[in-house]
Design a protein around this motif. Structure first.
Motif, PDB file in Angstrom:
ATOM      1  N   MET A  99      56.850  31.374  62.154  1.00 18.83           N
ATOM      2  CA  MET A  99      56.306  31.100  61.374  1.00 18.83           C
ATOM      3  C   MET A  99      57.140  29.931  60.070  1.00 18.83           C
ATOM      4  O   MET A  99      56.921  29.331  59.350  1.00 18.83           O
ATOM      5  CB  MET A  99      56.708  32.469  59.979  1.00 18.83           C
ATOM      6  N   SER A 100      58.314  30.006  60.651  1.00 21.12           N
ATOM      7  CA  SER A 100      59.701  28.980  59.511  1.00 21.12           C
ATOM      8  C   SER A 100      59.241  27.819  60.514  1.00 21.12           C
ATOM      9  O   SER A 100      59.676  26.597  60.004  1.00 21.12           O
ATOM     10  CB  SER A 100      60.572  29.001  59.968  1.00 21.12           C
ATOM     11  N   LEU A 101      58.536  27.168  61.538  1.00 21.95           N
ATOM     12  CA  LEU A 101      58.435  26.069  62.081  1.00 21.95           C
ATOM     13  C   LEU A 101      56.970  24.538  61.595  1.00 21.95           C
ATOM     14  O   LEU A 101      55.691  26.097  61.156  1.00 21.95           O
ATOM     15  CB  LEU A 101      57.658  26.038  63.425  1.00 21.95           C
ATOM     16  N   ASP A 102      56.712  24.219  61.820  1.00 25.76           N
ATOM     17  CA  ASP A 102      56.281  23.111  60.796  1.00 25.76           C
ATOM     18  C   ASP A 102      54.495  23.498  61.752  1.00 25.76           C
ATOM     19  O   ASP A 102      54.816  23.725  62.981  1.00 25.76           O
ATOM     20  CB  ASP A 102      55.713  22.020  60.730  1.00 25.76           C
ATOM     21  N   ARG A 103      53.624  23.223  60.913  1.00 30.19           N
ATOM     22  CA  ARG A 103      52.233  23.220  61.380  1.00 30.19           C
ATOM     23  C   ARG A 103      51.756  22.714  62.523  1.00 30.19           C
ATOM     24  O   ARG A 103      50.998  22.655  63.248  1.00 30.19           O
ATOM     25  CB  ARG A 103      51.078  24.093  60.706  1.00 30.19           C
ATOM     26  N   GLY A 104      52.834  21.601  62.293  1.00 27.13           N
ATOM     27  CA  GLY A 104      52.360  20.093  63.235  1.00 27.13           C
ATOM     28  C   GLY A 104      53.194  20.549  64.235  1.00 27.13           C
ATOM     29  O   GLY A 104      52.426  19.579  65.728  1.00 27.13           O
ATOM     30  N   GLN A 105      54.039  21.376  64.504  1.00 25.30           N
ATOM     31  CA  GLN A 105      54.310  21.214  66.081  1.00 25.30           C
ATOM     32  C   GLN A 105      53.245  22.183  66.280  1.00 25.30           C
ATOM     33  O   GLN A 105      53.217  21.474  67.933  1.00 25.30           O
ATOM     34  CB  GLN A 105      55.691  22.636  65.836  1.00 25.30           C
ATOM     35  N   ILE A 136      64.230  29.300  68.485  1.00 24.82           N
ATOM     36  CA  ILE A 136      64.818  30.808  69.265  1.00 24.82           C
ATOM     37  C   ILE A 136      66.666  30.163  68.717  1.00 24.82           C
ATOM     38  O   ILE A 136      67.344  30.622  68.404  1.00 24.82           O
ATOM     39  CB  ILE A 136      65.193  30.239  70.678  1.00 24.82           C
ATOM     40  N   ARG A 137      66.467  28.297  68.847  1.00 23.55           N
ATOM     41  CA  ARG A 137      67.680  28.014  67.913  1.00 23.55           C
ATOM     42  C   ARG A 137      67.809  28.519  66.827  1.00 23.55           C
ATOM     43  O   ARG A 137      68.770  28.311  66.332  1.00 23.55           O
ATOM     44  CB  ARG A 137      67.624  26.310  68.007  1.00 23.55           C
ATOM     45  N   ARG A 138      66.538  28.121  65.950  1.00 28.83           N
ATOM     46  CA  ARG A 138      66.615  29.104  64.272  1.00 28.83           C
ATOM     47  C   ARG A 138      67.922  30.125  64.271  1.00 28.83           C
ATOM     48  O   ARG A 138      67.950  30.861  63.765  1.00 28.83           O
ATOM     49  CB  ARG A 138      65.564  28.853  63.779  1.00 28.83           C
ATOM     50  N   GLU A 148      50.866  21.966  66.360  1.00 28.55           N
ATOM     51  CA  GLU A 148      48.950  20.858  67.005  1.00 28.55           C
ATOM     52  C   GLU A 148      49.524  19.550  67.188  1.00 28.55           C
ATOM     53  O   GLU A 148      48.696  19.253  68.606  1.00 28.55           O
ATOM     54  CB  GLU A 148      48.472  20.466  65.529  1.00 28.55           C
ATOM     55  N   ALA A 149      50.758  19.520  67.533  1.00 28.36           N
ATOM     56  CA  ALA A 149      50.682  18.857  68.670  1.00 28.36           C
ATOM     57  C   ALA A 149      51.045  19.064  69.698  1.00 28.36           C
ATOM     58  O   ALA A 149      50.634  18.126  71.074  1.00 28.36           O
ATOM     59  CB  ALA A 149      52.328  18.068  68.039  1.00 28.36           C
ATOM     60  N   GLY A 150      51.421  20.163  70.085  1.00 26.37           N
ATOM     61  CA  GLY A 150      51.472  20.276  71.849  1.00 26.37           C
ATOM     62  C   GLY A 150      50.204  20.543  72.066  1.00 26.37           C
ATOM     63  O   GLY A 150      49.328  20.241  73.067  1.00 26.37           O
ATOM     64  N   TYR A 151      49.048  20.942  71.041  1.00 27.72           N
ATOM     65  CA  TYR A 151      48.041  20.766  71.587  1.00 27.72           C
ATOM     66  C   TYR A 151      46.967  19.186  71.397  1.00 27.72           C
ATOM     67  O   TYR A 151      46.517  19.572  72.934  1.00 27.72           O
ATOM     68  CB  TYR A 151      46.971  21.385  70.800  1.00 27.72           C
ATOM     69  N   MET A 155      53.407  27.551  73.146  1.00 25.20           N
ATOM     70  CA  MET A 155      54.605  28.064  72.783  1.00 25.20           C
ATOM     71  C   MET A 155      55.848  28.356  74.033  1.00 25.20           C
ATOM     72  O   MET A 155      57.092  27.789  72.792  1.00 25.20           O
ATOM     73  CB  MET A 155      53.687  29.748  73.006  1.00 25.20           C
ATOM     74  N   ARG A 156      55.440  28.142  75.295  1.00 26.63           N
ATOM     75  CA  ARG A 156      56.750  28.192  75.794  1.00 26.63           C
ATOM     76  C   ARG A 156      57.721  26.776  75.818  1.00 26.63           C
ATOM     77  O   ARG A 156      58.841  27.033  75.782  1.00 26.63           O
ATOM     78  CB  ARG A 156      56.239  28.846  76.948  1.00 26.63           C
ATOM     79  N   LEU A 157      56.952  25.228  75.895  1.00 24.25           N
ATOM     80  CA  LEU A 157      57.612  24.251  75.757  1.00 24.25           C
ATOM     81  C   LEU A 157      57.622  24.251  74.537  1.00 24.25           C
ATOM     82  O   LEU A 157      58.568  22.982  73.861  1.00 24.25           O
ATOM     83  CB  LEU A 157      56.221  24.071  76.486  1.00 24.25           C
ATOM     84  N   VAL A 158      57.195  24.278  73.736  1.00 21.65           N
ATOM     85  CA  VAL A 158      57.272  23.357  71.691  1.00 21.65           C
ATOM     86  C   VAL A 158      57.585  24.698  71.027  1.00 21.65           C
ATOM     87  O   VAL A 158      58.994  24.232  70.442  1.00 21.65           O
ATOM     88  CB  VAL A 158      55.937  22.990  71.442  1.00 21.65           C
ATOM     89  N   ILE A 159      57.627  25.909  70.544  1.00 18.80           N
ATOM     90  CA  ILE A 159      57.545  26.471  69.442  1.00 18.80           C
ATOM     91  C   ILE A 159      58.744  27.649  69.977  1.00 18.80           C
ATOM     92  O   ILE A 159      59.757  27.711  69.067  1.00 18.80           O
ATOM     93  CB  ILE A 159      56.202  27.908  69.285  1.00 18.80           C
TER      94      ILE A 159
END
Length: 106
Positions: free
Chosen positions: A1-7, A31-33, A9-12, A22-26
């Motif tokens: 939820m803390s990541l931008d929605r654009g992340q 996890i870092r956060r 959308e960029a993956g798609y 989910m696995r490669l972008v989100i």
């Protein structure tokens, strides 16, 4: 939820499936956060843990009492040593969490 929605959308937009996005972008970003928060909870758990108190503290005191039967002041030294060990462990973990939080902010 803390990541931008654009992340997401960029993956798609790159043609990744929902699972790949989910696995490669989100997840890597999420996890870092979450690491500093999880470590903070670990420190709180360590400080408030009755298991640590139930196992380590009485054991150290029992050994101090055994030694104190020969020398009375050793009981007090065992109590002080136990307090110092818990303080050092808590302080070290707290510093580690602070270091990771500062590193993440960069």
């Amino acid at each position: 939820m803390s990541l931008d929605r654009g992340q997401r959308e960029a993956g798609y937009a790159l043609g990744l499936t929902r699972g790949q996005t989910m696995r490669l972008v989100i997840l890597p970003q999420a996890i870092r956060r979450m690491v500093p928060l999880l470590l903070t909870q670990l420190v709180i758990l360590f400080k408030d843990s009755t298991l640590g108190v139930a196992v380590t503290y009485p054991d150290a005191l029992r050994r101090g009492e055994t030694m104190g039967s020969f020398e009375p002041r050793v009981v007090f030294q065992a109590i002080v040593l136990t307090a110092v060990m818990f303080f050092l462990a808590s302080f070290t973990l707290s510093r580690l969490v602070g270091l990771l939080e500062r590193r993440q902010r960069r």
